[in-house]
Design an enzyme around this catalytic site. Structure first.
Site, PDB file in Angstrom:
ATOM      1  N   GLY A 123       1.620   4.193   4.834  1.00 17.66           N
ATOM      2  CA  GLY A 123       2.483   3.349   4.025  1.00 17.66           C
ATOM      3  C   GLY A 123       2.802   2.016   4.667  1.00 17.66           C
ATOM      4  N   SER A 124       2.549   0.912   3.982  1.00 13.63           N
ATOM      5  CA  SER A 124       2.678  -0.382   4.621  1.00 13.63           C
ATOM      6  C   SER A 124       2.392  -1.516   3.643  1.00 13.63           C
ATOM      7  CB  SER A 124       1.697  -0.467   5.790  1.00 13.63           C
ATOM      8  OG  SER A 124       0.428   0.018   5.376  1.00 13.63           O
ATOM      9  N   ARG A 125       2.259  -2.746   4.191  1.00 14.42           N
ATOM     10  CA  ARG A 125       1.846  -3.865   3.366  1.00 14.42           C
ATOM     11  C   ARG A 125       1.154  -4.916   4.219  1.00 14.42           C
ATOM     12  NH1 ARG A 125       7.592  -6.999   2.557  1.00 14.42           N
ATOM     13  NH2 ARG A 125       6.815  -9.075   3.050  1.00 14.42           N
ATOM     14  N   ILE A 141       2.057  -5.133   8.225  1.00 12.64           N
ATOM     15  CA  ILE A 141       3.469  -4.784   8.372  1.00 12.64           C
ATOM     16  C   ILE A 141       3.657  -3.285   8.190  1.00 12.64           C
ATOM     17  CG2 ILE A 141       5.807  -5.193   7.512  1.00 12.64           C
ATOM     18  CD1 ILE A 141       4.739  -7.863   6.372  1.00 12.64           C
ATOM     19  N   MET A 182       0.838  -1.195   0.000  1.00 11.24           N
ATOM     20  CA  MET A 182       0.000   0.000   0.000  1.00 11.24           C
ATOM     21  C   MET A 182       0.875   1.247   0.000  1.00 11.24           C
ATOM     22  SD  MET A 182      -2.799  -1.102   2.860  1.00 11.24           S
ATOM     23  CE  MET A 182      -1.569  -1.905   3.877  1.00 11.24           C
TER      24      MET A 182
END
Length: 218
Positions: free
Chosen positions: A185-187, A155, A97
């Site tokens: 911001g991440s995943r 994460i 993301m």
């Protein structure tokens, strides 16, 4: 509609934006510079608002499907060793993301929450190979009658400074409902049983609650 996790930040950002606009309008006498600064403040506010948006997306609520839990780009589809819960190999699907994506995490499937754990950690860029092991993260496992145990991991990335996880052991995970939020911001990684037919490809754009990742076949 905006997510509840953004309430304080949105209110603070609106206050700061209004204050900056008043200061710029009062003290900046050069017309073009005043216009540029006011536009910059407006862009800042719009970025904050779009980050915390929470679009309502309805699902069919099916037991034999796995939907994308977040908006973003499919960056990994591979067989990996999962060391925390399964301690064996699983098929990992990872969705990255960017700051412009919707950052709500939704339950990808129906089932019982059988594991939920928070891990403090680093803030490596979300696509770093070690991010899933070293970054701040949460691990949640949902038991589904068709797929068995499916693990998903939120994460943190280089900009993410807070992961919110609503899943608790004993909860019932209802497909499509909010499961958490990751700020800036991440995943999210999903660990599926080996042999699961993944219905997306690398670099596909995933849409939370809409993109079908897998469907159980007898």
């Amino acid at each position: 509609m905006f997510h509840k996790e953004g309430a304080k930040i949105i209110l603070g950002s609106v206050f700061v934006a209004v204050l900056l606009c008043l200061v710029i309008d009062h003290f900046i006498l050069i017309q073009w510079l005043r216009s540029v600064l006011l536009i910059a403040v407006l862009i800042f506010l719009v970025l904050i608002l779009q980050f915390f948006r929470n679009p309502k997306r309805f699902v069919n609520d099916e037991m034999d499907t796995i939907l994308a839990p977040v908006d973003g780009k499919v960056v990994v589809i591979e067989e990996v060793y999962e060391p925390e819960y399964f301690k064996d190999k699983r098929l990992m699907v990872s969705i990255f993301m960017s700051p412009i994506n919707v950052h709500v995490t939704r339950y990808a499937l129906n089932g019982d929450v059988v594991y939920s754990k928070y891990h403090p950690g680093k803030y490596l860029v979300a696509w770093h190979p070690k991010a899933s092991e070293e970054n701040e993260r949460t691990t949640v496992v949902v038991n589904n009658p068709h797929f068995g145990d499916v693990l998903y991991r939120q994460i943190a990335g280089a900009l993410a400074k807070r992961i919110v996880n609503y899943a608790k052991v004993g909860d019932y995970a209802k497909q499509g409902q909010d499961a958490g939020f990751i700020k800036f911001g991440s995943r999210v990684d999903l660990y599926l049983p080996l042999g699961t037919e993944v219905l997306v490809k690398l670099n596909d754009k995933a849409v939370g609650n809409k993109t079908l990742l897998a469907k159980f076949k007898n």
